[in-house]
Motif scaffolding. Structure first.
Motif, PDB file in Angstrom:
ATOM      1  N   CYS A   5     -41.623 -21.287  -7.800  1.00  0.00           N
ATOM      2  CA  CYS A   5     -42.700 -22.283  -7.808  1.00  0.00           C
ATOM      3  C   CYS A   5     -43.441 -22.184  -6.476  1.00  0.00           C
ATOM      4  N   CYS A   8     -43.844 -25.690  -4.652  1.00  0.00           N
ATOM      5  CA  CYS A   8     -42.638 -26.223  -3.999  1.00  0.00           C
ATOM      6  C   CYS A   8     -41.942 -25.192  -3.133  1.00  0.00           C
ATOM      7  N   CYS A  16     -35.806 -25.208 -15.411  1.00  0.00           N
ATOM      8  CA  CYS A  16     -36.585 -26.010 -14.454  1.00  0.00           C
ATOM      9  C   CYS A  16     -38.080 -25.804 -14.631  1.00  0.00           C
ATOM     10  N   THR A  17     -38.478 -24.627 -15.102  1.00  0.00           N
ATOM     11  CA  THR A  17     -39.913 -24.398 -15.317  1.00  0.00           C
ATOM     12  C   THR A  17     -40.451 -25.283 -16.419  1.00  0.00           C
ATOM     13  N   GLU A  18     -39.559 -25.705 -17.346  1.00  0.00           N
ATOM     14  CA  GLU A  18     -39.993 -26.561 -18.454  1.00  0.00           C
ATOM     15  C   GLU A  18     -39.722 -28.029 -18.167  1.00  0.00           C
ATOM     16  N   ALA A  19     -39.067 -28.304 -17.025  1.00  0.00           N
ATOM     17  CA  ALA A  19     -38.754 -29.699 -16.694  1.00  0.00           C
ATOM     18  C   ALA A  19     -39.643 -30.169 -15.543  1.00  0.00           C
ATOM     19  N   GLU A  20     -39.033 -30.380 -14.321  1.00  0.00           N
ATOM     20  CA  GLU A  20     -39.789 -30.962 -13.223  1.00  0.00           C
ATOM     21  C   GLU A  20     -40.903 -30.068 -12.711  1.00  0.00           C
ATOM     22  N   HIS A  21     -40.903 -28.768 -13.026  1.00  0.00           N
ATOM     23  CA  HIS A  21     -41.945 -27.855 -12.514  1.00  0.00           C
ATOM     24  C   HIS A  21     -42.917 -27.426 -13.625  1.00  0.00           C
ATOM     25  N   ARG A  22     -42.909 -28.171 -14.757  1.00  0.00           N
ATOM     26  CA  ARG A  22     -43.705 -27.698 -15.892  1.00  0.00           C
ATOM     27  C   ARG A  22     -45.206 -27.714 -15.620  1.00  0.00           C
ATOM     28  N   GLU A  23     -45.668 -28.562 -14.679  1.00  0.00           N
ATOM     29  CA  GLU A  23     -47.095 -28.624 -14.383  1.00  0.00           C
ATOM     30  C   GLU A  23     -47.446 -27.803 -13.137  1.00  0.00           C
ATOM     31  N   HIS A  24     -46.473 -27.108 -12.583  1.00  0.00           N
ATOM     32  CA  HIS A  24     -46.722 -26.288 -11.395  1.00  0.00           C
ATOM     33  C   HIS A  24     -46.960 -24.843 -11.787  1.00  0.00           C
ATOM     34  N   THR A  26     -45.973 -21.238 -11.722  1.00  0.00           N
ATOM     35  CA  THR A  26     -44.736 -20.477 -11.507  1.00  0.00           C
ATOM     36  C   THR A  26     -45.002 -19.007 -11.776  1.00  0.00           C
TER      37      THR A  26
END
Length: 608
Positions: A5, A8, A16-24, A26
């Motif tokens: 990410c 971050c 994690c790419t589909e959870a807390e970082h889904r709008e970041h 990657t």
């Protein structure tokens, strides 16, 4: 963790790419790693080239550190050994004192025992005689004993004190031993002196080594480990050297060469070569070296004040100062061609002439200071013109001192009391003035290859560099005794490397700087010997880079090579100088000097 990410700046797994970082944003972690590897490789390549020199520096510093530790161990051993020897000496002294005590006491006891024995014997005689006093036969004996003088007073005393003076010893012990070290390093330390590059066979020569620390500041204590070696072309040792420690950061290295030839002169400080070492040293026959005036006694009254208005009281030298009956073999052989002028205020007359210069078209230009004018002559001394009037307005002069000619033929004048530099055309028409408001007392002036006007400010003890339009390029100096400071600087010239050469009047030296004012080296010290000065003034440079200096207080002209090593004197015996000021080389290669004490200028034949 296969993803990264960018927001971050962290690695993560697929979940994690589909959870807390889904709008970041990657990206694959592999790509990021490759990018970082490429950036690191570029940085590594950039610094990798420095590794050898850093490694060499590490080895050198580590070696010095090891040497320092080894020396510490050796010093501890030396201290321990010294104090053990002192302990042994103290014990020996203790034993000697006790032995002396026993002998003295024994001698005193021997005297007392003899007296005691005599007294006891007398006592026995008296007692035995008294018991027979009634007997007449002993009457005479008793009478004799009554008159006998017995040793009733003591023949010795009981005085026996032990007095050991320890205060001096205590002070000595407190001062016993000293740790010797300096901050001197080789790459900033320098050597100067006439014996650095030239020597006469069979004669003793000396070189002065000045030690400096890593910042180039003078080390003011002695005890540095200095080694000097002179070797011939085949590498063999050519002469023994002796080193005298002046205990002030300078050292005198002496030697005597027996044979002519080329030699290598190495000066090592703590095993490292000082600046310029090894030096190329040439030895010649004594007949090839000019006669030294060291043995001539002369009195010089030192000038006072740092201003340009100095009453001339330099020494007058006898006409035989440099004369000799031997055939001269000096490669720099000179003689007076002519002198021009007497004291006065008319054309061709002078009152305290100061600066002198020469043009490429065969003219000699003189700053006639107290007559407030500039006079121009041909190379053979014919008067051509005079210009300038007293005053404090532009185009007027108020005690001109320095003078030079720029590449356009314009005459540049340092106007001391007006505190500026005036520029005139070749026919004496005023064109411009520069430095007003900045200069306090311009003394000497020169023009470099870039057309910059270089002015020595005698009062401010600085050197100013201006563009021809008057814009300040830089200035350097200040009052003091360090390499970048001056004490009454006088004249200036520029050599073929565009280096700036300044005479430092009260510091009795000549200093050389780069075109932008960085200190390069200096030479000279106070004295009357070869290479020494008593208030140097004028300075000029010949086509070979040799530096010619007017030695004001010693009333002579000396010649040095481009490194500041003494070469010769100008032979002025035909008409001795009296307080020479400005110097210049004429277009036909001869030396012109402003002889202010004799109110004339002289031209000497000069063979380079």
């Amino acid at each position: 963790m296969e993803f990264y990410c960018e927001s971050c700046e962290t690695a993560m797994c697929l979940d994690c790419t589909e959870a807390e970082h889904r709008e970041h944003v990657t990206v694959p972690l592999r790509d990021v790693v490759e990018q970082h590897k490429a950036a690191l490789k570029t940085q590594l390549d950039a610094i990798h080239s420095r590794l050898p020199q850093i490694t060499a520096a590490i080895e050198l510093v580590s070696d010095i550190s090891r040497q320092l530790n080894d020396r510490k161990v050796e010093a501890v051993a030396e201290i321990t050994c010294t104090f053990e020897e002192l302990e042994r000496a103290l014990n020996q002294r203790k034993t000697a004192l006790i032995t002396d005590l026993e002998n003295i006491c024994s001698a005193k006891q021997k005297v007392l025992q003899a007296q005691l024995s005599s007294l006891l014997q007398g006592k026995d005689h008296i007692q035995s005689s008294c018991s027979f006093t009634e007997l007449y036969v002993f009457l005479e004996r008793v009478t004799a004993l009554a008159r006998h003088d017995f040793p009733e007073r003591p023949h010795q005393n009981a005085h026996l004190d032990c007095q050991v003076e320890t205060e001096g010893l205590r002070r000595s012990i407190q001062n016993l031993g000293v740790l010797l070290t300096t901050a001197a390093v080789a790459h900033t330390s320098v050597a100067t002196g006439e014996g650095l590059r030239h020597a006469a066979t069979g004669q003793h020569h000396t070189v002065t080594v000045t030690t400096k620390d890593k910042d180039g500041d003078l080390v003011r204590t002695g005890n540095a480990v200095l080694k000097a070696e002179i070797t011939s072309a085949d590498g063999g040792r050519a002469a023994e050297t002796e080193i005298a420690d002046n205990k002030n950061g300078t050292y005198e290295v002496g030697y005597t060469l027996r044979s002519e030839g080329e030699y290598s002169f190495s000066l090592l400080l703590y095993g490292q070569p000082i600046r310029g070492s090894p030096f190329r040293l040439r030895a010649v026959k004594p007949s090839d070296v000019p006669q030294s005036p060291d043995d001539v006694k002369r009195r010089v009254k030192s000038p006072s004040g740092t201003g340009g208005h100095i009453r001339q009281k330099a020494v007058r030298r006898p006409s035989s100062m440099y004369s000799t009956t031997k055939k001269k073999e000096n490669p720099i052989e000179d003689e007076l061609i002519y002198r021009m002028g007497t004291r006065g205020r008319e054309k061709g007359e002078f009152t305290n002439l100061q600066g002198i210069s020469a043009t490429s078209n065969g003219r000699v230009v003189v700053a006639d200071s107290n007559n407030q004018c500039i006079q121009v002559f041909t190379n053979d001394g014919q008067f051509k013109m005079r210009f300038g009037v007293r005053g404090r307005s532009p185009g007027q002069l108020q005690r001109p001192t320095g003078v030079t000619v720029d590449m356009n033929g314009d005459i540049v004048v340092a106007d001391y009391d007006n505190r500026w530099v005036s520029i005139f055309s070749s026919d004496g028409k005023f064109k411009n003035k520069i430095g007003a408001g900045r200069l306090m007392g311009p003394k000497g002036v020169a023009v470099d290859k870039n057309g910059h006007i270089i002015t020595v400010d005698n009062k401010a003890c600085c050197v100013f560099i201006f563009q021809s339009n008057g814009k300040l390029v830089t200035k350097f100096g200040g009052r003091g005794t360090s390499d970048r400071q001056f004490a009454g600087p006088h004249f200036v010239t520029v050599n073929n490397k565009n280096e700036i050469i300044v005479t430092d009047f009260h510091n009795h030296s000549v200093k050389v700087y780069s075109a932008d004012g960085e200190f390069l080296f200096k030479f000279g010290s106070h004295g009357e010997g070869n290479g020494q000065f008593n208030a140097p003034t004028g300075v000029a440079v010949d086509a070979n880079g040799n530096i010619i200096v007017a030695d004001w207080g010693n009333s002579r002209i000396q010649v040095f090579d481009s490194t500041g090593s003494f070469l010769s004197y100008i032979n002025t015996s035909a008409d001795p100088l009296y307080g020479p000021q400005g110097l210049a080389l004429t277009s036909d290669g001869h030396v012109a000097v402003a002889d202010s004490g004799n109110h004339c200028f002289k031209v000497y034949r000069y063979l380079q």
